[in-house]
Enzyme design. Structure first.
Site, PDB file in Angstrom:
ATOM      1  N   CYS A  32       0.814  -1.222   0.000  1.00 55.49           N
ATOM      2  CA  CYS A  32       0.000   0.000   0.000  1.00 55.49           C
ATOM      3  C   CYS A  32       0.848   1.273   0.000  1.00 55.49           C
ATOM      4  O   CYS A  32       0.323   2.365  -0.204  1.00 55.49           O
ATOM      5  CB  CYS A  32      -0.951  -0.006   1.182  1.00 55.49           C
ATOM      6  SG  CYS A  32      -2.031  -1.444   1.192  1.00 55.49           S
ATOM      7  N   HIS A  81      -3.391   7.069   2.109  1.00 52.35           N
ATOM      8  CA  HIS A  81      -3.788   5.737   1.660  1.00 52.35           C
ATOM      9  C   HIS A  81      -5.147   5.397   2.258  1.00 52.35           C
ATOM     10  O   HIS A  81      -5.364   5.567   3.461  1.00 52.35           O
ATOM     11  CB  HIS A  81      -2.723   4.720   2.083  1.00 52.35           C
ATOM     12  CG  HIS A  81      -3.178   3.314   1.945  1.00 52.35           C
ATOM     13  ND1 HIS A  81      -3.682   2.818   0.766  1.00 52.35           N
ATOM     14  CD2 HIS A  81      -3.216   2.292   2.840  1.00 52.35           C
ATOM     15  CE1 HIS A  81      -4.005   1.543   0.946  1.00 52.35           C
ATOM     16  NE2 HIS A  81      -3.739   1.207   2.183  1.00 52.35           N
ATOM     17  N   ASN A 120     -10.194  -0.592   0.038  1.00 52.21           N
ATOM     18  CA  ASN A 120      -8.732  -0.442   0.013  1.00 52.21           C
ATOM     19  C   ASN A 120      -8.207  -1.076  -1.274  1.00 52.21           C
ATOM     20  O   ASN A 120      -8.200  -2.302  -1.401  1.00 52.21           O
ATOM     21  CB  ASN A 120      -8.151  -1.122   1.254  1.00 52.21           C
ATOM     22  CG  ASN A 120      -6.636  -1.046   1.309  1.00 52.21           C
ATOM     23  OD1 ASN A 120      -5.979  -0.714   0.334  1.00 52.21           O
ATOM     24  ND2 ASN A 120      -6.078  -1.381   2.459  1.00 52.21           N
TER      25      ASN A 120
HETATM   26  N1  ACO Z   1     -18.180  -8.852   9.637  1.00 54.06           N
HETATM   27  C1  ACO Z   1     -18.717  -9.144  10.855  1.00 54.06           C
HETATM   28  N2  ACO Z   1     -17.962  -9.435  11.930  1.00 54.06           N
HETATM   29  C2  ACO Z   1     -16.629  -9.445  11.775  1.00 54.06           C
HETATM   30  C3  ACO Z   1     -16.023  -9.155  10.543  1.00 54.06           C
HETATM   31  C4  ACO Z   1     -16.856  -8.867   9.448  1.00 54.06           C
HETATM   32  N3  ACO Z   1     -16.374  -8.572   8.224  1.00 54.06           N
HETATM   33  N4  ACO Z   1     -14.683  -9.250  10.695  1.00 54.06           N
HETATM   34  C5  ACO Z   1     -14.454  -9.562  11.981  1.00 54.06           C
HETATM   35  N5  ACO Z   1     -15.642  -9.695  12.640  1.00 54.06           N
HETATM   36  C6  ACO Z   1     -15.849 -10.029  14.036  1.00 54.06           C
HETATM   37  C7  ACO Z   1     -14.720 -10.872  14.591  1.00 54.06           C
HETATM   38  O1  ACO Z   1     -14.955 -12.244  14.352  1.00 54.06           O
HETATM   39  C8  ACO Z   1     -14.787 -10.524  16.059  1.00 54.06           C
HETATM   40  O2  ACO Z   1     -15.835 -11.274  16.635  1.00 54.06           O
HETATM   41  P1  ACO Z   1     -15.649 -11.986  18.079  1.00 54.06           P
HETATM   42  O3  ACO Z   1     -15.383 -10.865  19.029  1.00 54.06           O
HETATM   43  O4  ACO Z   1     -16.947 -12.688  18.269  1.00 54.06           O
HETATM   44  O5  ACO Z   1     -14.470 -12.881  17.902  1.00 54.06           O
HETATM   45  C9  ACO Z   1     -15.215  -9.070  16.086  1.00 54.06           C
HETATM   46  O6  ACO Z   1     -15.805  -8.811  14.803  1.00 54.06           O
HETATM   47  C10 ACO Z   1     -14.078  -8.108  16.312  1.00 54.06           C
HETATM   48  O7  ACO Z   1     -12.983  -8.480  15.460  1.00 54.06           O
HETATM   49  P2  ACO Z   1     -11.654  -7.664  15.425  1.00 54.06           P
HETATM   50  O8  ACO Z   1     -10.742  -8.288  14.444  1.00 54.06           O
HETATM   51  O9  ACO Z   1     -11.187  -7.478  16.854  1.00 54.06           O
HETATM   52  O10 ACO Z   1     -12.175  -6.273  14.869  1.00 54.06           O
HETATM   53  P3  ACO Z   1     -11.497  -4.853  14.922  1.00 54.06           P
HETATM   54  O11 ACO Z   1     -12.302  -3.938  15.746  1.00 54.06           O
HETATM   55  O12 ACO Z   1     -10.042  -4.937  15.197  1.00 54.06           O
HETATM   56  O13 ACO Z   1     -11.663  -4.378  13.426  1.00 54.06           O
HETATM   57  C11 ACO Z   1     -10.426  -4.170  11.383  1.00 54.06           C
HETATM   58  C12 ACO Z   1     -11.067  -5.113  12.385  1.00 54.06           C
HETATM   59  C13 ACO Z   1     -11.518  -3.325  10.748  1.00 54.06           C
HETATM   60  C14 ACO Z   1      -9.722  -4.993  10.324  1.00 54.06           C
HETATM   61  C15 ACO Z   1      -9.437  -3.247  12.130  1.00 54.06           C
HETATM   62  O14 ACO Z   1      -8.571  -4.013  12.937  1.00 54.06           O
HETATM   63  C16 ACO Z   1      -8.639  -2.425  11.185  1.00 54.06           C
HETATM   64  O15 ACO Z   1      -9.139  -1.534  10.569  1.00 54.06           O
HETATM   65  N6  ACO Z   1      -7.334  -2.703  11.070  1.00 54.06           N
HETATM   66  C17 ACO Z   1      -6.510  -2.052  10.105  1.00 54.06           C
HETATM   67  C18 ACO Z   1      -6.270  -3.035   9.045  1.00 54.06           C
HETATM   68  C19 ACO Z   1      -6.228  -2.461   7.669  1.00 54.06           C
HETATM   69  O16 ACO Z   1      -6.642  -1.370   7.370  1.00 54.06           O
HETATM   70  N7  ACO Z   1      -5.740  -3.298   6.791  1.00 54.06           N
HETATM   71  C20 ACO Z   1      -5.720  -2.967   5.423  1.00 54.06           C
HETATM   72  C21 ACO Z   1      -4.501  -3.468   4.791  1.00 54.06           C
HETATM   73  S1  ACO Z   1      -3.106  -2.681   5.352  1.00 54.06           S
HETATM   74  C22 ACO Z   1      -3.209  -1.186   4.915  1.00 54.06           C
HETATM   75  O17 ACO Z   1      -3.700  -0.859   3.899  1.00 54.06           O
HETATM   76  C23 ACO Z   1      -2.658  -0.286   5.885  1.00 54.06           C
END
Ligand code: ACO
Length: 334
Positions: free
Chosen positions: A113, A256, A286
């Site tokens: 990215c 980004h 993304n």
């Molecule tokens: N739909 C419904 N529920 C979901 C989903 C989904 N798509 N994905 C995860 N969950 C659930 C999980 O199973 C979990 O459930 P549980 O508590 O029963 O186990 C709950 O939601 C929370 O999951 P987390 O992974 O803790 O969610 P979080 O609040 O961390 O959000 C996210 C996840 C959105 C990916 C966040 O961590 C984030 O934005 N991280 C940055 C990652 C990113 O942007 N990556 C892109 C690539 S890298 C880049 O471009 C920089």
């Protein structure tokens, strides 16, 4: 450095098919509310069989050439930032052939990215030294090929797109690349990978060779989130300091497009009003190396970004890698 770098044209191309959160929830256990609240994403484009990366990248390249008022023959360099090439040996030469840029050298650069920003800075060095005059920097990715569509933690985040920016050498005092910073931290590589699978095949009696292949994207979302909200403000603060720029002098934050919460956190750190933070995550998700030029193209074409505007840009992602650049948009010359 004897020359500056002017950003004089842009263009983009996205696949025809848009997959909304509601549609995606027919395939995997998720829902619109979860995805929008956590990420800001409402839909993403997914490439079909007749839309390989080369085709999208060539369409974006042609749009950027037309916007700049250049012909393909004018190009000295095509730099394609991608992590999802059509050919691991390099996709940029295919794009070169597709658009007929016969004089140019064309090669790929991979930095996930951060790829577009790193490629823009890299192309800028050839122009700054006077080695080259006109370059096309393309960011293009099709991570739809590499997500596990049954893994709701990752598949909801990504989409496909290509976008390009035309840059040319200009007098140093009117440069559009006012400063930059680039960083990598391979010790945190495991946070986000699209890695070679550890498959082996017997070759000779006492020799086993590796077999090519890649596993779908693996991500520790919370670690990536923490990384982004710590490192992006830090590198932008360093950049603003080094260039003697105040945050209130910025016309736009061009980050980004990974997650709306990350964009908001960076804006709040610099007290930049959210209205000056460019965002199109809702429509495209993304798109990895494509997000920054895709966003720039949209904002230039709808008139938000005007010639002379100052933009602080940051790319960040797998590697881990991150960078920042202070940019001034010039627009087409004459
Ligand atoms: N739909 C419904 N529920 C979901 C989903 C989904 N798509 N994905 C995860 N969950 C659930 C999980 O199973 C979990 O459930 P549980 O508590 O029963 O186990 C709950 O939601 C929370 O999951 P987390 O992974 O803790 O969610 P979080 O609040 O961390 O959000 C996210 C996840 C959105 C990916 C966040 O961590 C984030 O934005 N991280 C940055 C990652 C990113 O942007 N990556 C892109 C690539 S890298 C880049 O471009 C920089």
């Amino acid at each position: 450095m004897t020359h500056g770098i002017a950003l004089v044209g842009c263009g983009s191309a996205v696949p025809a098919a848009s997959v909304s959160n509601a549609l995606l929830s027919e395939r995997v256990d998720t829902n619109d509310e979860w995805i929008r609240t956590r990420t800001g994403i409402g839909a993403r484009r997914v490439s079909g069989p007749d839309e390989p990366l080369t085709v999208l990248a060539a369409r974006a390249a042609e749009a950027a050439l037309a916007h700049a008022g250049w012909s393909a023959e004018d190009l000295d360099l095509i730099l394609l930032a991608t992590s999802s090439p059509d050919d691991l040996f390099g996709t940029a030469p295919r794009v070169q052939a597709a658009i007929g840029a016969n004089r140019s050298v064309a090669f790929d650069l991979t930095a996930a990215c951060s790829g577009f920003l790193f490629a823009l800075i890299t192309a800028g060095q050839y122009l700054a030294t006077g080695a080259m005059t006109r370059a096309l920097v393309i960011g293009a990715d099709q991570l739809s090929r590499w997500v596990d569509w049954d893994d709701r933690r990752t598949c909801v985040l990504f989409g496909d797109a290509a976008a390009a920016v035309a840059v040319e050498a200009c007098p140093a005092e009117s440069t559009g690349l006012l400063g930059f910073r680039m960083r990598s931290d391979g010790s945190r590589n495991g946070c986000l990978t699209l890695a070679q699978t550890a498959e082996h095949a017997p070759l000779l009696a006492d020799l086993t060779a590796q077999r090519g292949g890649f596993a779908p994207i693996q991500m520790n979302g919370q670690e990536v989130y923490k990384f982004a909200v710590r490192e992006v403000p830090a590198i932008l603060a360093e950049l603003l300091d080094a260039t003697g720029t105040r945050a209130d002098q910025l016309d736009w934050l061009l980050l980004h497009q990974a997650n709306q919460r990350i964009l908001d956190a960076v804006a709040d750190r610099f007290q930049v009003p959210h209205g000056r933070v460019l965002s199109n995550l809702a429509h495209y998700g993304n798109t990895s190396a494509a997000t920054i030029p895709l966003m720039l193209d949209e904002a230039v074409k709808d008139g938000r970004v005007q010639p002379g505007h100052l933009l602080a840009s940051s790319g960040f992602g797998a590697g881990l890698s991150w960078g920042g650049a202070l940019l001034r948009w010039s627009g087409p010359q004459g």
